[in-house]
Design an enzyme around this catalytic site. Sequence first.
Site, PDB file in Angstrom:
ATOM      1  N   ARG A 242      54.599 -12.500  31.612  1.00  0.00           N
ATOM      2  CA  ARG A 242      54.795 -12.524  30.163  1.00  0.00           C
ATOM      3  C   ARG A 242      53.645 -11.763  29.539  1.00  0.00           C
ATOM      4  O   ARG A 242      52.485 -11.885  29.966  1.00  0.00           O
ATOM      5  CB  ARG A 242      54.821 -13.966  29.630  1.00  0.00           C
ATOM      6  CG  ARG A 242      56.121 -14.706  29.888  1.00  0.00           C
ATOM      7  CD  ARG A 242      57.290 -14.152  29.054  1.00  0.00           C
ATOM      8  NE  ARG A 242      58.535 -14.856  29.288  1.00  0.00           N
ATOM      9  CZ  ARG A 242      59.466 -14.480  30.166  1.00  0.00           C
ATOM     10  NH1 ARG A 242      59.289 -13.397  30.903  1.00  0.00           N
ATOM     11  NH2 ARG A 242      60.594 -15.157  30.283  1.00  0.00           N
ATOM     12  N   GLU A 271      56.169  -8.019  22.299  1.00  0.00           N
ATOM     13  CA  GLU A 271      57.450  -7.432  22.674  1.00  0.00           C
ATOM     14  C   GLU A 271      58.499  -7.582  21.570  1.00  0.00           C
ATOM     15  O   GLU A 271      58.571  -8.666  20.976  1.00  0.00           O
ATOM     16  CB  GLU A 271      57.914  -8.197  23.932  1.00  0.00           C
ATOM     17  CG  GLU A 271      58.818  -7.455  24.811  1.00  0.00           C
ATOM     18  CD  GLU A 271      58.973  -8.165  26.158  1.00  0.00           C
ATOM     19  OE1 GLU A 271      57.964  -8.465  26.823  1.00  0.00           O
ATOM     20  OE2 GLU A 271      60.122  -8.403  26.525  1.00  0.00           O
ATOM     21  N   HIS A 289      61.069  -4.489  30.125  1.00  0.00           N
ATOM     22  CA  HIS A 289      61.421  -5.839  30.592  1.00  0.00           C
ATOM     23  C   HIS A 289      62.678  -5.809  31.476  1.00  0.00           C
ATOM     24  O   HIS A 289      63.695  -6.441  31.162  1.00  0.00           O
ATOM     25  CB  HIS A 289      61.614  -6.785  29.393  1.00  0.00           C
ATOM     26  CG  HIS A 289      61.363  -8.227  29.741  1.00  0.00           C
ATOM     27  ND1 HIS A 289      60.727  -9.109  28.914  1.00  0.00           N
ATOM     28  CD2 HIS A 289      61.671  -8.940  30.850  1.00  0.00           C
ATOM     29  CE1 HIS A 289      60.663 -10.302  29.493  1.00  0.00           C
ATOM     30  NE2 HIS A 289      61.243 -10.219  30.682  1.00  0.00           N
TER      31      HIS A 289
HETATM   32  P1  NAP Z   1      56.837 -20.514  39.416  1.00  0.00           P
HETATM   33  O1  NAP Z   1      57.557 -20.614  40.719  1.00  0.00           O
HETATM   34  O2  NAP Z   1      56.712 -21.731  38.564  1.00  0.00           O
HETATM   35  O3  NAP Z   1      55.378 -19.905  39.746  1.00  0.00           O
HETATM   36  C1  NAP Z   1      54.351 -19.885  38.832  1.00  0.00           C
HETATM   37  C2  NAP Z   1      53.028 -19.864  39.560  1.00  0.00           C
HETATM   38  O4  NAP Z   1      51.984 -19.763  38.604  1.00  0.00           O
HETATM   39  C3  NAP Z   1      52.725 -21.092  40.407  1.00  0.00           C
HETATM   40  O5  NAP Z   1      52.163 -20.676  41.619  1.00  0.00           O
HETATM   41  C4  NAP Z   1      51.670 -21.836  39.592  1.00  0.00           C
HETATM   42  O6  NAP Z   1      50.759 -22.533  40.401  1.00  0.00           O
HETATM   43  C5  NAP Z   1      50.964 -20.688  38.931  1.00  0.00           C
HETATM   44  N1  NAP Z   1      50.278 -21.075  37.709  1.00  0.00           N
HETATM   45  C6  NAP Z   1      50.764 -21.714  36.634  1.00  0.00           C
HETATM   46  N2  NAP Z   1      49.815 -21.857  35.703  1.00  0.00           N
HETATM   47  C7  NAP Z   1      48.694 -21.328  36.214  1.00  0.00           C
HETATM   48  C8  NAP Z   1      47.368 -21.187  35.747  1.00  0.00           C
HETATM   49  N3  NAP Z   1      47.032 -21.644  34.547  1.00  0.00           N
HETATM   50  N4  NAP Z   1      46.469 -20.547  36.538  1.00  0.00           N
HETATM   51  C9  NAP Z   1      46.825 -20.076  37.749  1.00  0.00           C
HETATM   52  N5  NAP Z   1      48.077 -20.189  38.253  1.00  0.00           N
HETATM   53  C10 NAP Z   1      48.980 -20.817  37.502  1.00  0.00           C
HETATM   54  O7  NAP Z   1      57.525 -19.430  38.483  1.00  0.00           O
HETATM   55  P2  NAP Z   1      58.324 -18.097  38.927  1.00  0.00           P
HETATM   56  O8  NAP Z   1      59.767 -18.403  39.118  1.00  0.00           O
HETATM   57  O9  NAP Z   1      57.557 -17.432  40.011  1.00  0.00           O
HETATM   58  O10 NAP Z   1      58.221 -17.250  37.571  1.00  0.00           O
HETATM   59  C11 NAP Z   1      56.943 -16.901  37.029  1.00  0.00           C
HETATM   60  C12 NAP Z   1      57.115 -16.299  35.651  1.00  0.00           C
HETATM   61  O11 NAP Z   1      57.631 -14.984  35.754  1.00  0.00           O
HETATM   62  C13 NAP Z   1      58.146 -16.999  34.737  1.00  0.00           C
HETATM   63  O12 NAP Z   1      57.605 -18.137  34.117  1.00  0.00           O
HETATM   64  C14 NAP Z   1      58.533 -15.914  33.757  1.00  0.00           C
HETATM   65  O13 NAP Z   1      57.770 -15.996  32.584  1.00  0.00           O
HETATM   66  C15 NAP Z   1      58.204 -14.624  34.511  1.00  0.00           C
HETATM   67  N6  NAP Z   1      59.412 -13.819  34.773  1.00  0.00           N
HETATM   68  C16 NAP Z   1      59.485 -12.547  34.298  1.00  0.00           C
HETATM   69  C17 NAP Z   1      60.621 -11.791  34.532  1.00  0.00           C
HETATM   70  C18 NAP Z   1      60.779 -10.385  34.018  1.00  0.00           C
HETATM   71  O14 NAP Z   1      61.897 -10.006  33.690  1.00  0.00           O
HETATM   72  N7  NAP Z   1      59.737  -9.585  33.968  1.00  0.00           N
HETATM   73  C19 NAP Z   1      61.680 -12.333  35.251  1.00  0.00           C
HETATM   74  C20 NAP Z   1      61.563 -13.630  35.737  1.00  0.00           C
HETATM   75  C21 NAP Z   1      60.420 -14.372  35.489  1.00  0.00           C
HETATM   76  P3  NAP Z   1      51.081 -23.984  41.004  1.00  0.00           P
HETATM   77  O15 NAP Z   1      52.294 -23.811  41.868  1.00  0.00           O
HETATM   78  O16 NAP Z   1      49.883 -24.299  41.813  1.00  0.00           O
HETATM   79  O17 NAP Z   1      51.331 -24.879  39.848  1.00  0.00           O
END
Ligand code: NAP
Length: 322
Positions: A242, A271, A289
Amino acid sequence: MAAAGAARVLITRPMTAAVNARAQLGFDVEIRQSTAPMSPEEMIESLRAFDVVVPTLGDAYSAEIFAAVTDPRCKLLANFGVGYNHIDVAAARAAGLEVTNTPGAVTDATADIALTLMLMSARRAGEGERLVRSGSWQGWHPTQMLGLHLSGKRLGIVGLGRIGDAIARRAHFGFGMEIAYVARSDKETSYPAERAESLLALAASVDMLVIAVPGGAETRHLVGAEVLAAMPPHAHLINIARGEVVDEAALIAALETGQIAGAGLDVYEFEPKVPAALRALDCVTLLPHLGTATEEVRSAMGHMALDNVAAYLAGEPLPNRV
Ligand code: NAP
């Protein structure tokens, strides 16, 4: 639970044909025809007039929106997308609504876009493409447009969750990259991965830093001037998470002064506004995006959102409650 027959569902953007068709067959659904985010007035009305809303990126269901509606008819926001930082989940719950999302469906496609950006940024592909298109390319020579060789380099991942892990697997098994990360907890991985002591330590030790944490208050400006200053000058920053996770003004300054070598961005702090200063830089690769932008992935996301709608209407547990 709303009675299935009488329940009204709002989908806030046109979806793929397969998802529209399922929604129209299965529910009393209204599909909003605009591709733009909902206005505050539309969001307030949606909470009054529908039992379930399927919102998505840009539909800012903030605390003010919930506060504007007493006793909302809507009981579920079945978000289309894994990221739900545009919804104030605590305020939604306080108003009696549940929130679901679409994890997993987005993982591989978003990791692929991260690899696209990593390669484009390291190998100056956007700049090279602009050169060829401009008609001013003078031909190959041994020192033309030298970039960063990615194979075997060290990749830092900020947030080794579903997408971070998929990026790491691609980078390690495909490009022999060494993986280091920060997350809130230790991760078990199918490749060697070192959990860094801190984000600053990680930034200082890598050739490429990829951001894969969720947005929201906790991660806003996680990558700012200090982290960028810690990165080696040959390193690149990639953001597929994000925009607000990166202090965009600090990133522009770091790129303009050569503090880092380049950046590959799929998301932006304000954005769809992308600052002119960023657009003017040759060393950045800018995508609109595109993380999940394929027909099959958008359909899978839509089906997952509708599975949550169907479960709610049937009085069953929500598969993807956030
Ligand atoms: P996820 O499985 O929940 O992974 C998020 C990771 O971030 C986890 O490893 C978490 O650690 C870590 N995290 C959370 N807060 C943190 C902090 N303050 N400091 C350090 N690490 C932290 O989510 P995901 O499915 O991989 O998706 C991640 C993000 O990608 C989404 O939330 C979305 O905003 C973005 N996204 C973007 C697109 C795009 O079109 N560009 C598409 C899809 C998703 P823990 O596991 O240890 O809690």
